[in-house]
Design an enzyme around this catalytic site. Structure first.
Site, short mmCIF file in Angstrom:
data_model
loop_
_atom_site.label_atom_id
_atom_site.label_comp_id
_atom_site.label_asym_id
_atom_site.label_seq_id
_atom_site.Cartn_x
_atom_site.Cartn_y
_atom_site.Cartn_z
N CYS A 61 29.48 40.84 31.89
CA CYS A 61 30.49 40.39 30.91
C CYS A 61 31.09 39.03 31.21
CB CYS A 61 31.62 41.41 30.83
SG CYS A 61 31.11 42.93 30.04
N PHE A 119 42.90 41.92 40.35
CA PHE A 119 42.00 40.77 40.14
C PHE A 119 42.46 39.52 40.88
CE2 PHE A 119 38.49 41.85 37.28
CZ PHE A 119 38.75 43.20 37.22
C1 UDX Z 1 34.47 43.48 33.31
C2 UDX Z 1 35.90 43.78 32.77
O1 UDX Z 1 36.73 44.20 33.84
C3 UDX Z 1 35.83 44.82 31.68
O2 UDX Z 1 37.12 45.05 31.13
C4 UDX Z 1 34.89 44.28 30.61
O3 UDX Z 1 34.84 45.05 29.49
C5 UDX Z 1 33.51 44.08 31.20
O4 UDX Z 1 33.63 43.13 32.24
P1 UDX Z 1 32.80 44.55 35.06
O5 UDX Z 1 31.93 43.36 34.79
O6 UDX Z 1 32.16 45.88 35.05
O7 UDX Z 1 33.99 44.62 34.00
O8 UDX Z 1 33.43 44.36 36.51
P2 UDX Z 1 34.82 43.91 37.12
O9 UDX Z 1 35.31 44.99 37.99
O10 UDX Z 1 35.73 43.38 36.11
O11 UDX Z 1 34.33 42.72 38.10
C6 UDX Z 1 33.70 41.56 37.57
C7 UDX Z 1 33.35 40.60 38.66
O12 UDX Z 1 34.52 40.03 39.23
C8 UDX Z 1 32.60 41.21 39.84
O13 UDX Z 1 31.59 40.31 40.25
C9 UDX Z 1 33.65 41.39 40.91
O14 UDX Z 1 33.13 41.36 42.21
C10 UDX Z 1 34.52 40.18 40.63
N1 UDX Z 1 35.90 40.35 41.08
C11 UDX Z 1 36.73 41.25 40.47
C12 UDX Z 1 36.40 39.56 42.11
O15 UDX Z 1 35.67 38.72 42.68
N2 UDX Z 1 37.70 39.69 42.48
C13 UDX Z 1 38.54 40.58 41.88
O16 UDX Z 1 39.73 40.62 42.26
C14 UDX Z 1 38.03 41.38 40.85
#
Ligand code: UDX
Length: 438
Positions: free
Chosen positions: A263, A252
């Protein structure tokens, strides 16, 4: 064990299918007759890798079934999971708990024998207590406990997250409920997955704190990226340099156009409101919410600047979903960025491997929908990578160069290295790294 899963949305369906794959008998209940009818025919309401096969196998094995009849669904259940939606309430940012409380009332009327009612929906602190109150009031005679068991599933990787979680959090003070929950998750003990037992309030807050922390981490690296661009540093190297510190962790820390999805946006807002109500304002998370909203707008301005204005320009957009491996567009950056580009005079030709149907609901006739990545680029002034789908990672750059009117790439996910683009004569703009000119 026998499980009833109330709600066949993302969380309910994945959790129900995975529990049945563990060997439990699972009945998924939903009011939506069309959805249940389609599920019975093996049609999935969402795109999630592997879900169709998992559902099909377990239906065939007789462990997984679907019904609209809640009374039938929960008969004889050891555990009833509430996995209904908790959208952001219009106007005030709180989670809307109407569906949770309605489910609690219906469950109360149909309870028979000792049952653990488990909240899987993401709910503000205190919701478990209210669910217990609702059931107790309607059924003073019933034997039940209400536990909290938040989900941490990432869309696109939800099955793996369920079967190989970092931890399982369960909130209950009842030893009897603890026993049932242990039994439900027993297959995970083979992998020695930590089970964290807490009070209900602690479990409820843990979910919000986890998502708010991750959203903060992303926003942090996004703002580091902005600094990198100004001072000539490289955000990916900074991320690696700090991520190798075990206290920080490498995950992340991928800078991009701002987080979206079902979420993070909803849960950060809800936590800010909970904190404010508790009289302990959560200023960091408020700043994250504001920075993320501003970032999505800023991304549109960045595209406009890269093209030297987009009045009359055609922009090829790759990716519309909020992240790869999902058709979900909830709070996707594309929803903010595309309208702003159109407003600035651009026309948009877009492609996403899974979310084209979803995109039509949002953008209607305002954009052109293409059949593949290359089709978006014919005669376009620039190509913009909005979602890092695998199939956008190895595009034929020579071919793209021939298709585009102007060789401009705005890569909002840092899919490419500047050195790959230079030989093809591109102006290449990415996140937190120096732009390259042809
Ligand atoms: C998230 C949580 O990870 C999960 O544990 C929770 O229960 C639900 O919400 P999700 O929304 O499916 O899951 O996606 P995730 O992979 O966490 O990404 C969320 C957002 O952050 C996306 O828009 C993604 O592009 C962004 N992101 C993620 C980044 O911009 N950079 C990163 O390093 C990681």
């Amino acid at each position: 064990m026998r499980i009833a899963m109330i709600g066949t949305g993302y969380v309910g369906l994945v959790s129900g299918a995975c529990f049945s794959d563990f060997g439990h008998d699972v009945v998924c209940v939903d009011k939506d007759e069309g959805k249940i009818a389609r599920l019975k025919q093996g049609q999935m309401p969402i795109y999630e890798p592997g879900l169709d096969v998992l559902v099909g196998n377990n239906v065939e094995a007789g462990r997984l079934s679907f019904t609209t009849d809640l009374v039938e669904g929960i008969a004889g259940a050891d555990a009833i999971f509430i996995a209904v939606g908790t959208p952001t309430r219009r106007g005030d940012g709180f989670a809307d708990l109407t569906y949770v409380y309605a489910a609690a009332a219906e469950i109360a009327d149909a309870l028979d024998g000792y049952t653990v009612v488990v909240n899987k929906s993401t709910v503000p602190v205190g919701t478990g207590a209210e669910v217990e109150r609702i059931i107790r009031e309607r059924r003073p005679d019933a034997a039940f406990d209400v536990a909290s068991n938040p989900e941490f599933l990432r869309e696109g990787a939800a099955i793996d997250d369920f079967k190989r979680p970092d931890r399982v959090v369960v909130g209950t003070n009842s030893p009897r409920a603890v026993e049932v929950m242990r039994e439900l998750y027993r297959p995970l003990s083979l992998n020695e997955v930590p089970m964290v037992f807490t009070s209900r309030e602690t479990a409820e807050l843990t979910k919000y704190a986890a998502n708010a922390f991750l959203a903060t981490k992303i926003t942090f690296i996004n703002e580091v990226a902005d600094i990198c661009e100004k001072v000539g540093a490289d955000v990916q190297q900074v991320a690696r340099g700090i991520g190798l510190d075990g206290r920080i962790g490498a995950k992340f820390l991928h800078a991009g156009p701002g987080y979206g999805g079902s979420c993070f946006p909803k849960d950060t807002l809800a936590l800010v409101h909970t904190a404010r109500e508790a009289g302990t304002p959560f200023t960091i998370v408020q700043a994250v919410v504001d920075a993320n909203a501003a970032r999505k707008q800023a991304m549109a301005d960045r595209i406009v600047a890269a093209c030297n204005g987009v009045q009359g320009a055609k922009i090829a957009v790759l990716g519309l979903a909020f992240k790869p491996n999902t058709d979900d567009m909830r709070d996707a950056p594309s929803l903010d960025i595309l309208p702003r580009l159109i407003e600035a005079g651009a026309t948009i030709a877009a492609f996403d491997p899974e979310s084209m149907d979803e995109a039509r609901k949002h953008f209607g006739e305002t954009i052109t929908y293409c059949d593949d990545a290359y089709a978006t680029m014919a005669g376009a002034d620039a190509v913009v990578i909005l979602t890092e789908w695998n199939e956008f990672r190895a595009l034929d750059l020579k071919r793209i160069g021939g298709l585009l009117k102007r060789r401009i790439m705005v890569d909002l996910r840092n899919v490419y290295q500047p050195s790959e683009l230079i030989p093809h004569g591109f102006a290449y703009h990415s996140i937190g790294r120096a732009s390259v000119a042809p």
